[in-house]
Design an enzyme around this catalytic site. Structure first.
Site, PDB file in Angstrom:
ATOM      1  N   PRO A 130       0.800  -1.232   0.000  1.00 59.02           N
ATOM      2  CA  PRO A 130       0.000   0.000   0.000  1.00 59.02           C
ATOM      3  C   PRO A 130       0.830   1.278   0.000  1.00 59.02           C
ATOM      4  O   PRO A 130       0.437   2.280  -0.586  1.00 59.02           O
ATOM      5  CB  PRO A 130      -0.821  -0.130   1.283  1.00 59.02           C
ATOM      6  CG  PRO A 130      -0.951  -1.597   1.504  1.00 59.02           C
ATOM      7  CD  PRO A 130       0.345  -2.178   1.032  1.00 59.02           C
ATOM      8  N   SER A 134       5.692   1.069  -6.843  1.00 60.11           N
ATOM      9  CA  SER A 134       6.816   0.581  -7.643  1.00 60.11           C
ATOM     10  C   SER A 134       8.125   0.506  -6.850  1.00 60.11           C
ATOM     11  O   SER A 134       9.123  -0.001  -7.355  1.00 60.11           O
ATOM     12  CB  SER A 134       7.025   1.495  -8.861  1.00 60.11           C
ATOM     13  OG  SER A 134       5.911   1.441  -9.730  1.00 60.11           O
ATOM     14  N   THR A 160      -3.056  -9.704  -8.104  1.00 61.59           N
ATOM     15  CA  THR A 160      -3.934 -10.477  -8.985  1.00 61.59           C
ATOM     16  C   THR A 160      -4.045 -11.913  -8.490  1.00 61.59           C
ATOM     17  O   THR A 160      -3.041 -12.535  -8.149  1.00 61.59           O
ATOM     18  CB  THR A 160      -3.385 -10.460 -10.425  1.00 61.59           C
ATOM     19  OG1 THR A 160      -3.297  -9.095 -10.864  1.00 61.59           O
ATOM     20  CG2 THR A 160      -4.300 -11.227 -11.373  1.00 61.59           C
ATOM     21  N   GLU A 243       8.330 -10.219 -17.222  1.00 59.76           N
ATOM     22  CA  GLU A 243       7.057  -9.587 -16.881  1.00 59.76           C
ATOM     23  C   GLU A 243       6.792  -8.371 -17.771  1.00 59.76           C
ATOM     24  O   GLU A 243       5.677  -8.168 -18.256  1.00 59.76           O
ATOM     25  CB  GLU A 243       7.033  -9.161 -15.410  1.00 59.76           C
ATOM     26  CG  GLU A 243       5.710  -8.534 -14.995  1.00 59.76           C
ATOM     27  CD  GLU A 243       5.668  -8.123 -13.530  1.00 59.76           C
ATOM     28  OE1 GLU A 243       4.674  -7.469 -13.130  1.00 59.76           O
ATOM     29  OE2 GLU A 243       6.602  -8.450 -12.779  1.00 59.76           O
ATOM     30  N   ARG A 269     -20.517   0.657 -41.234  1.00 58.00           N
ATOM     31  CA  ARG A 269     -21.209   1.862 -40.776  1.00 58.00           C
ATOM     32  C   ARG A 269     -21.209   2.917 -41.878  1.00 58.00           C
ATOM     33  O   ARG A 269     -20.159   3.221 -42.462  1.00 58.00           O
ATOM     34  CB  ARG A 269     -20.493   2.404 -39.535  1.00 58.00           C
ATOM     35  CG  ARG A 269     -21.092   3.688 -38.983  1.00 58.00           C
ATOM     36  CD  ARG A 269     -22.285   3.411 -38.100  1.00 58.00           C
ATOM     37  NE  ARG A 269     -22.578   4.548 -37.251  1.00 58.00           N
ATOM     38  CZ  ARG A 269     -23.505   5.460 -37.507  1.00 58.00           C
ATOM     39  NH1 ARG A 269     -24.253   5.364 -38.602  1.00 58.00           N
ATOM     40  NH2 ARG A 269     -23.705   6.453 -36.674  1.00 58.00           N
ATOM     41  N   GLY A 341     -20.931   7.213 -30.512  1.00 62.86           N
ATOM     42  CA  GLY A 341     -21.695   6.877 -29.313  1.00 62.86           C
ATOM     43  C   GLY A 341     -21.670   5.398 -28.986  1.00 62.86           C
ATOM     44  O   GLY A 341     -21.714   5.003 -27.814  1.00 62.86           O
TER      45      GLY A 341
END
Length: 389
Positions: A130, A134, A160, A243, A269, A341
């Site tokens: 907390p 980093s 995670t 990572e 579209r 939208g």
């Protein structure tokens, strides 16, 4: 480019994985995104297919394949409309399990790595705190040895798989006065007395379980120390290149998915009597993003190839994550805009992609931290060597 890095076997693996994800994962994604809980059965199915064993030794049930199989695994996970689900899978397979394989003794490998590869145990890597973020060296969690046990106190956050994991790989200070030279790595079963985990409510990655964890006088056997005492920081640093490359690959893959989806949308579209794919402003914007994404992909693949040969690519991996996550954010922002939208509606994938992608420049080392690391290497001529040879 594909022929340089990917063989026919790689391509067959990709097609098989795509088919598996469409049949076994996609039908459940919306439920998992809403509940924030990925059901256990899917972990075992991944294990049965060998997906958690891609990079691990055959002796423990793995497949011991080259890193481009991992690239395929990561890329396809980004194309099923849930970066949260993808994160849960790769955090188990490439964060927690990497430490089991690299620092775990034979007992740990048999008792934890083997069932992890089989999808029967879920792991979480617990480093961030907390008050640390980093700043890994600034962690406060401590482990005090008493007889044949270690007593661990402290807290971790942004973890995670933190709630539904079966075990944690925990970084803690065994000699706080030594700073980063006093950090050690421990294996901890999640059912032990004194552990509490609270699920965090996130902007994105909704399907994944991300937790804040507290350790209150948690007792673990001394044999659950992984590797040598005081070597935790080098162990952590050793795996950062992988990572960061994982997060870079995730970024280029989700950006590619967003662009492909947007091109398809634009081809259907119509506005002002023609397909919006014919409007120059939109076409040129999309081309610029596609070019940047392709540049990132080429660079990322080259770094993976070097890592696969055993080279220490911390500089290139850091550059890859820094650039790819920024490029992905920019591309997905524009893609959402092109849907107008509809891009803002949750039933279209761009809204979730937009939220999920934002974690890229934050997780695994913020972009600001990565820039400072690169500044030391590029400007100050600081040379980082493998921490553990």
């Amino acid at each position: 480019m594909n022929s340089i890095y990917f063989t026919e076997e790689h391509q067959a693996f990709r097609e098989s994985l795509k088919d598996f994800l469409q049949k076994e994962v996609v039908p459940h994604i919306e439920k998992w995104e809403k509940t924030g809980t990925i059901e256990r059965f899917i972990w075992e199915k991944f294990g049965e297919m060998g997906y958690f064993g891609i990079a691990y030794p055959e002796a423990y049930g793995g497949l011991d394949l080259d890193l481009f199989y991992t690239v395929i695994f990561l890329e396809e996970l980004q194309k099923i409309k849930s970066s949260g689900f993808a994160a849960a899978m790769w955090a188990h397979g490439y964060l927690a399990m990497t430490h089991l394989n690299a620092e775990g003794d034979e007992r740990i490998k048999q008792d934890y790595l083997v069932p992890s590869i089989a999808g029967k145990k879920i792991g979480a890597l617990c480093i961030s705190e907390p008050f640390g973020g980093s700043d890994v060296a600034g962690m406060r969690t401590n482990a005090v040895k008493k007889g044949d046990k270690y007593i661990i106190n402290g807290s971790k956050t942004f973890i995670t798989n933190g709630v539904y994991a079966d075990y944690y790989i925990v970084a803690a200070k065994t000699n706080p006065e030594l700073g980063n030279k006093g950090i050690s790595i421990f294996l901890m079963d999640t059912g032990l007395k004194g552990i509490s985990a609270v699920k965090l409510d996130k902007l994105g990655w909704r399907a994944s379980d991300t937790a804040e964890i507290a350790f209150d006088n948690v007792e673990i056997p001394a044999e659950n120390l992984m590797g040598e005492e005081g070597k935790g920081f080098p162990y952590i640093m050793q795996h950062f290149a992988l990572e960061r490359l994982i997060m870079a690959i995730n970024a280029h893959a989700r950006a590619e998915y967003a662009i492909d989806y947007t091109i398809d949308y634009m081809s259907h579209r119509e506005a002002f009597g023609k397909k919006i794919s014919k409007f120059q402003a939109l076409r040129h914007t999309l081309v610029e993003h596609a070019t940047e994404v392709e540049h990132c992909k080429v660079f990322n693949y080259a770094a993976v190839a070097r890592l696969d040969k055993g080279e220490y690519v911390v500089k290139e991996a850091t550059m890859a994550k820094l650039k790819s996550t920024k490029v992905a954010d920019d591309a997905i922002y524009s893609c959402l805009q092109m849907l107008g939208g509809y891009g803002y509606m949750e039933e279209y994938p761009l809204a979730r992609l937009f939220r999920d992608s934002r974690l890229g420049p934050i997780g695994g080392g913020t972009s600001e931290i990565l820039k400072e690391i690169l500044g030391k290497m590029i400007i100050d001529n600081q040379n980082y060597e493998p921490a553990v040879k």
